[in-house]
Structure formats: C-alpha cells, structure tokens
Design an enzyme around this catalytic site. Structure first.
Site, short mmCIF file in Angstrom:
data_model
loop_
_atom_site.label_atom_id
_atom_site.label_comp_id
_atom_site.label_asym_id
_atom_site.label_seq_id
_atom_site.Cartn_x
_atom_site.Cartn_y
_atom_site.Cartn_z
CD GLU A 5 -2.25 -0.05 -5.36
OE1 GLU A 5 -2.72 -0.17 -5.90
OE2 GLU A 5 -2.13 0.25 -4.20
CE LYS B 243 -1.35 1.61 -9.18
NZ LYS B 243 -0.46 1.51 -7.52
CB CYS C 165 -1.79 3.23 -5.78
SG CYS C 165 -1.06 3.38 -4.52
#
Length: 316
Positions: free
Chosen positions: A46, A137, A171
């Site tokens: 990430e 994200k 994540c």
C-alpha cells in the site's frame, strides 16, 4: 506454464521514502528481476510509491496549523503520482514487455479531483501494459485522514488473469464486509490485500478472507526502518526523534481457498517472494461453500454498489 497455474511475486520492499523517482527505479528493478523468474503477477504494498505517511504519528500530526506538518505534506504531495501526466508509463511499458500483470500501491494526485489532494490508490496494470483500474481507498484510517482523501467505488473492479479473477483492496478496507462482498459478487477468486507493513495486519485477516471467500488471498506489505528515512526529507531530525527502529516489518503471505497457509508471513526480508498458486483449488473449496453462488440468498440480502467516479463538478 499450465493455464490453471499462476506464478506470483510478492514485492516486499522499502520505498526510497517520499522520493517518487528513486522509488520508481526500485519498482522497475523488481519487475525486471521478476521477469527472469517467469513471474506473471507482481504485487507491491500500500502506498509504496512514494511511501506511507509515518511522520503523522511522530510529529504531532493532528496539531492545527503547524509548519512542520504543512511542509512535510507539501513534500508528500509533490512526490505523489499523477497518472494523467504519464508518471506510470515506464511501469506500464515494462508490464507489456514482460507480459506481467501488476498491482501497485501508489499515492495518487488525480487531476479529476483538482490535482491538489491525494489518495491511497491501488492500480492494476494488465499484461498488455494497460491500466485497467485505479481503486482509491474508500476510508483512510485514523491519522491517514490528515493527509489522504476518501475515495469512491469506481475501482471496485475485477480482472481476468489466466483462469483467475483478481481484485484488490487497500489495508483496512479489507476489514470492510461490503467492499469484500462487492468483489466476491464480481467473481473474484484471487484477492489482493496490500498493506504498509506488519504481520499484525496480515497474520489473521489473510486466512480469514480466504476462508470466507474460498479464494486465494495474497497479502503484500512494505518494509520501513528508521534508517530508511532519507537525510534530505524535510524535518527529518524531528521525525527521527520519536521513530522506532522498525516501522514496518513486512508480513507478506499467501493463504489458500481453505483458509490455510500457502506461504506464512515473511518478516524483515527484502526482495521478491515467489509462489505458484493453482486455480483448481478454488473449485475444490467452492464445493461446500460459495458466498455469492449456491450459499447465498439474494432474495433476502443484496448489496447495491455505486461505481461512479466522483467529482465536484460535472460539465455538460
């Protein structure tokens, strides 16, 4: 190589922190080295390009109007990746040359949101060197919200790769049941989970998602130590004062569709971790459970997903 066997590489490396040009060189080297081993899919952690915002927990990141945080943030944004300006072109060309698919975690500075805010994005580049999805994200976690913006559903996509259908999340998105369900509903059977680093992230959830989805799950983390902060980083001495010796210890791993380890978390080791996975295992484990097939009840529960790319302005 047989169509049901996929050779994957987990690129567990440290960035040249907040330096996009030098970190890109490390990414390119990994791709070139992986091609010599016949790698067909390579995954990076990430926000690897150009790095995770570790300074926020070390410099009083939530303090209002603080010069140090403004100046490091400016440096971060300046080293973020603008895809529209062709900053991933060299990676795309290598992917095409070596017929290698790539998942790459970047800090993105997108023009379609004005070009000044940044997002933790997971980019999928296919084996022809074409960017097929950019997943921003959905929900930055805790202090990440001080520097990253929340994304949208546009990147909730899956992609055909040999016999597999591959998708990915960033994540702690992997803890979000509904984004996982969205990918399952698209036929995902190879799930990519990218992390800034740490087996505290990967050790439990990798096997959990594999067992829930009856899919292969590949978790890839970066590495970061106190020695990895470049000396020319703004306010580096302030960062180092409170930095632990190890900020990210890796923990990259692979779980099979039965939820058992194919590759246990690898700690404190930099480089390519190469593993073959066999699609036939997916069909075997879906025999008794399929979360969006025979073991689902869409007449009772159903998910609605908005995949529109969000923007403040729509021009007609």
């Amino acid at each position: 190589m047989k169509d049901h066997i996929l050779k994957v590489a987990l690129a567990q490396i440290s960035p040249v922190w907040l330096n996009k040009k030098e970190t890109l060189k490390k990414v390119e080297t990994c791709i070139t080295n992986g091609s010599k081993e016949g790698v067909e899919l390579m995954v990076f952690g990430e926000g690897l390009l150009p790095g995770y915002p570790f300074w926020l927990a070390l410099t009083g990141g939530a303090e209002w109007d603080k010069t140090i945080n403004k100046e490091i943030h400016r440096h971060y944004v300046s080293n973020a990746i603008c895809i529209e300006e062709g900053e991933l072109q060299s990676v795309c060309e290598l992917a095409k040359t070596h017929k290698m698919a790539i998942y790459l975690g970047i800090i993105e500075r997108p023009i379609d949101r004005g070009g000044h805010s940044i997002y933790a994005s997971l980019v999928y580049i296919d084996r022809e060197g074409v960017i097929q999805s950019v997943h921003r994200k959905l929900q930055p976690t805790y202090d990440e919200r001080l520097t990253w913006s929340p994304g949208d559903g546009n990147g909730l996509q899956v992609h055909a790769l040999k016999k597999f259908t591959v998708g990915g999340l960033n994540c702690w998105e992997n803890w979000m049941p509904l984004p996982r369900a969205a990918l399952y509903g698209l036929g995902e059977d190879l799930h990519i989970a990218v992390w800034p680093g740490g087996d505290h992230n990967t050790r439990d959830i990798t096997r959990f998602i594999a067992r829930e989805s009856r899919s292969f799950v590949i978790s890839v983390s970066s590495l970061m130590t106190k020695a990895d902060f470049p000396k020319d980083t703004p306010h580096v001495n302030e960062i180092l004062k409170k930095s632990p010796d190890v900020l990210a210890n890796g923990g990259s791993c692979v779980a099979g569709p039965d939820g058992e380890w194919v590759l246990e978390p690898v700690l404190d080791k930099e480089g390519l971790i190469i593993q073959d996975i066999d699609f036939n295992r997916v069909f075997e484990e879906r025999q008794n459970f399929d979360p969006v097939g025979h073991y689902s009840r869409p007449d009772v529960t159903k998910l609605t997903v908005n995949r529109e790319r969000q923007s403040t302005v729509i021009f007609k």
